[in-house]
Write a protein that holds these residues in place. Structure first.
Motif, PDB file in Angstrom:
ATOM      1  N   ARG A 434      -3.286  -8.831   0.940  1.00  0.00           N
ATOM      2  CA  ARG A 434      -2.720  -8.590  -0.393  1.00  0.00           C
ATOM      3  C   ARG A 434      -3.748  -7.958  -1.324  1.00  0.00           C
ATOM      4  NH1 ARG A 434      -0.040 -13.577   0.553  1.00  0.00           N
ATOM      5  NH2 ARG A 434      -1.675 -14.687  -0.572  1.00  0.00           N
ATOM      6  N   GLU A 435      -5.002  -8.473  -1.218  1.00  0.00           N
ATOM      7  CA  GLU A 435      -6.050  -7.893  -2.060  1.00  0.00           C
ATOM      8  C   GLU A 435      -6.291  -6.434  -1.702  1.00  0.00           C
ATOM      9  OE1 GLU A 435      -9.415 -10.354  -1.559  1.00  0.00           O
ATOM     10  OE2 GLU A 435      -8.599 -12.041  -2.708  1.00  0.00           O
ATOM     11  N   GLY A 439      -5.707  -3.252  -4.107  1.00  0.00           N
ATOM     12  CA  GLY A 439      -6.709  -2.203  -4.323  1.00  0.00           C
ATOM     13  C   GLY A 439      -6.166  -0.834  -3.967  1.00  0.00           C
ATOM     14  N   LEU A 440      -5.381  -0.825  -2.850  1.00  0.00           N
ATOM     15  CA  LEU A 440      -4.782   0.437  -2.451  1.00  0.00           C
ATOM     16  C   LEU A 440      -3.783   0.927  -3.500  1.00  0.00           C
ATOM     17  CD1 LEU A 440      -4.441   2.613  -0.285  1.00  0.00           C
ATOM     18  CD2 LEU A 440      -2.709   1.158   0.799  1.00  0.00           C
ATOM     19  N   GLY A 441      -3.050  -0.018  -4.107  1.00  0.00           N
ATOM     20  CA  GLY A 441      -2.096   0.355  -5.155  1.00  0.00           C
ATOM     21  C   GLY A 441      -2.794   0.982  -6.348  1.00  0.00           C
ATOM     22  N   GLU A 442      -3.920   0.346  -6.735  1.00  0.00           N
ATOM     23  CA  GLU A 442      -4.672   0.911  -7.863  1.00  0.00           C
ATOM     24  C   GLU A 442      -5.183   2.313  -7.515  1.00  0.00           C
ATOM     25  OE1 GLU A 442      -7.706  -1.804  -8.889  1.00  0.00           O
ATOM     26  OE2 GLU A 442      -6.324  -3.407  -9.498  1.00  0.00           O
ATOM     27  N   LEU A 443      -5.706   2.434  -6.271  1.00  0.00           N
ATOM     28  CA  LEU A 443      -6.215   3.735  -5.846  1.00  0.00           C
ATOM     29  C   LEU A 443      -5.088   4.770  -5.811  1.00  0.00           C
ATOM     30  CD1 LEU A 443      -8.481   5.520  -4.713  1.00  0.00           C
ATOM     31  CD2 LEU A 443      -7.884   4.655  -2.431  1.00  0.00           C
ATOM     32  N   ALA A 444      -3.913   4.329  -5.291  1.00  0.00           N
ATOM     33  CA  ALA A 444      -2.779   5.257  -5.213  1.00  0.00           C
ATOM     34  C   ALA A 444      -2.352   5.711  -6.601  1.00  0.00           C
ATOM     35  CB  ALA A 444      -1.618   4.584  -4.475  1.00  0.00           C
ATOM     36  N   ALA A 445      -2.353   4.776  -7.553  1.00  0.00           N
ATOM     37  CA  ALA A 445      -1.966   5.146  -8.922  1.00  0.00           C
ATOM     38  C   ALA A 445      -2.922   6.188  -9.499  1.00  0.00           C
ATOM     39  CB  ALA A 445      -1.934   3.893  -9.793  1.00  0.00           C
ATOM     40  N   PHE A 502       4.156   3.006  -0.421  1.00  0.00           N
ATOM     41  CA  PHE A 502       3.446   2.151   0.541  1.00  0.00           C
ATOM     42  C   PHE A 502       2.555   1.136  -0.170  1.00  0.00           C
ATOM     43  CE2 PHE A 502      -0.391   1.318   3.033  1.00  0.00           C
ATOM     44  CZ  PHE A 502       0.175   0.707   4.152  1.00  0.00           C
ATOM     45  N   ALA A 503       1.862   1.587  -1.198  1.00  0.00           N
ATOM     46  CA  ALA A 503       0.952   0.697  -1.915  1.00  0.00           C
ATOM     47  C   ALA A 503       1.716  -0.334  -2.745  1.00  0.00           C
ATOM     48  CB  ALA A 503       0.025   1.511  -2.808  1.00  0.00           C
ATOM     49  N   ARG A 504       2.842   0.094  -3.289  1.00  0.00           N
ATOM     50  CA  ARG A 504       3.644  -0.809  -4.097  1.00  0.00           C
ATOM     51  C   ARG A 504       5.086  -0.753  -3.579  1.00  0.00           C
ATOM     52  NH1 ARG A 504       1.442   1.024 -10.092  1.00  0.00           N
ATOM     53  NH2 ARG A 504      -0.719   0.323  -9.794  1.00  0.00           N
TER      54      ARG A 504
END
Length: 540
Positions: A434-435, A439-445, A502-504
């Protein structure tokens, strides 16, 4: 001698049990002498033990007897006793015959058992005398009760007599139980038949066994010889019984240690139960053993493990704890041992399904109780007939079952801890995932923001370029290139969107779809296939 080594205590016990005058020497020195020898010769024990064996013999016989006492081979001495003259304490001389037998010691010289015999009574064959004397050495090498009996009957057969062992409470047409009982009660041989020409002699062996001997020329004059013979055989039986008991005790101790080692070294529940079941069969001398584990959630006893005889079927056993006809369930409910010596005479056993299924003739059920409560039940059974379970057997079995229960509780605790560790590890892995996704979600954003802005500018620029190249004088190739740039911008925008999805992950949104279009896309994607033709028919 069967490899046996004798100690000084052993030879003292042997010589004290012989009814005939006898002594034991080591080298020339007398180690032990029995009471019949002291009474017959008139000496005190202190005057004999520790002194030379040849002191009170006539000089011409001393060298011959000492040589006999020191020789290694005792076969000739038993068949040809030394004839000599001995001196009593009062100075009188008496003719005697001395027969010797070797008793090996841990270190040389070996012990020598010497029997001091008078002349044979009338009618007693010399063959019987020789066999009786040789048997004294022969029995010392016997390793079992059966071997003692076999050597005894063979010795009597060689002397022209027939013999059989009879035990009180059994039946034998050739044995008169009343005469045998008299021999056991009086602890002395009893002759059946006429005073002068007896038909048989009943020789007491121990407290409950009689040696029944038949043959020619048996008379009451032979009572002392058969009395000695009975003492000799009784002593040999007691000796091998003590040895067998010691060997059994050693074997039992080794099995107990094996169970303890297995349960201590392994925390695998299957291994612990399997080895324990096989060990209990050998230790407690039963036909089979199976272990039922208590399932607290279902309130059921389930088959956990079994000895080899039942290993394939025990896994399918499931007994409700409130089953009214199950002996295992009853032992679990009541928390105490249940013993059935004869299943055909027990009302509950006659109704128990497992008794019928396994053809059990006797059984014992032991509940396994731990600090946390009921762990299960250990069943021990017989299929070869009824069995009487002694208090000592039940105590030993109870102690071993308690050890088994403790081992199973430890193995279950280990399994529970392992499952907890597995759950903790899985939870940690999920948290890490999940962490990482966060992190991937933040990077994707960030990537979406930084990429989509330039893409928007490029896409808008393509619209302007499209108007320029499509106007008068515009180049067809330029329109094509602008179209390519616009398509690639749209593709990059889709990739960024997929990255964000994918990230979110978003929840699926259900909506109607044209099935005909979907199937058409599939057929189009498959394209032309060799040896395959598609025909799509869609209902309106």
């Amino acid at each position: 001698m069967g490899g046996r080594v004798f100690t000084e205590d052993d030879v003292r016990d042997i010589v004290s049990a012989i009814a005939q005058p006898a002594l034991v020497s080591r080298g020339e020195i007398v180690v032990a002498v029995n009471e019949p020898w002291l009474r017959e010769r008139g000496f005190r024990r202190a005057d004999v033990e520790g002194r030379s064996v040849a002191e009170r013999l006539r000089p011409e016989d001393r060298e011959r007897l000492v040589e006999r006492m020191l020789q290694l081979d005792d076969n000739a001495s038993l068949a040809s006793p030394i004839q000599t003259i001995a001196t009593n304490a009062d100075g009188t001389v008496v003719p005697i015959r001395v027969c010797t037998s070797r008793l090996p010691s841990a270190e040389p010289p070996d012990y020598r058992l010497a029997l001091v015999l008078a002349d044979a009574p009338p009618g007693l064959s010399s063959a019987f005398g020789r066999e009786m004397l040789s048997l004294s050495a022969d029995l010392m090498g016997a390793r079992s009760v059966d071997e003692v009996r076999q050597r005894t009957t063979r010795a009597l057969e060689r002397a022209g007599l027939r013999a059989r062992f009879w035990r009180a409470g059994t039946s034998d047409p050739a044995v008169d139980a009343a005469i045998a009982a008299r021999a056991l009660e009086g602890r002395t041989p009893v002759f059946a038949g006429a005073e002068v020409e007896a038909e048989a002699v009943y020789v007491p062996i121990g407290d409950a066994e009689v040696l029944h001997v038949e043959g020619p020329a048996l008379t009451g004059q032979h009572a002392y010889a058969f009395g000695f013979f009975g003492k000799l055989v009784s002593t040999a039986l007691l000796d091998v019984q003590a040895s067998e008991a010691a060997r059994r005790k050693l074997a039992d101790t080794e099995l107990v240690l094996q169970i303890a080692r297995t349960t201590a070294e392994s925390l695998d529940l299957e291994v612990v139960m399997g080895v324990t079941a096989d060990s209990l069969v050998r230790l407690l001398d039963v036909k089979s053993c199976f272990i039922l584990l208590y399932d607290e959630k279902a309130n059921v006893l389930r088959g956990g493990a079994s000895s080899r005889e039942r290993r394939d079927v025990v896994k399918h056993i499931a007994i409700a704890l409130d089953d009214p006809v199950s002996i295992a369930a009853k032992a679990a409910r009541e928390g105490h041992v249940i013993v059935v010596s004869d299943t055909k005479r027990d009302p509950l056993a006659l109704r128990a399904p497992l008794v019928t299924a396994f053809n059990e003739t006797a059984l014992a059920a032991f509940p396994m109780l731990t600090r946390s409560g009921l762990a299960g039940v250990v069943m021990l059974d017989e299929t070869n007939g009824p069995r009487t379970y002694s208090a000592e057997w039940i105590d030993l079995a109870s102690a071993m079952v308690a050890q088994v229960g403790l081992s199973i509780a430890n193995a279950r605790l280990y399994d529970s801890l392992r499952q907890s560790y597995d759950e903790v590890a899985a939870t940690r892995a999920a948290m890490v995932k999940r962490e990482r996704l966060a992190g991937l979600g933040e990077l994707a954003a960030i990537v979406a923001h930084e990429v989509r802005n330039p893409l928007g500018v490029i896409y808008n620029a393509t619209n302007s370029l499209d108007r320029l190249v499509s106007g008068s004088g515009g180049s067809p190739d330029g329109a094509t290139l602008v179209g390519i740039v616009r398509e690639e911008c749209e593709r990059l925008n889709q990739i960024v969107g997929d990255l964000l999805d994918f990230a979110r992950p978003r929840q699926l949104a259900l909506h109607p779809e044209d099935i005909g279009r979907v199937l058409g896309d599939v057929v189009e994607a498959l394209g032309a296939q060799e040896n395959m033709r598609f025909e799509v028919t869609i209902d309106s």
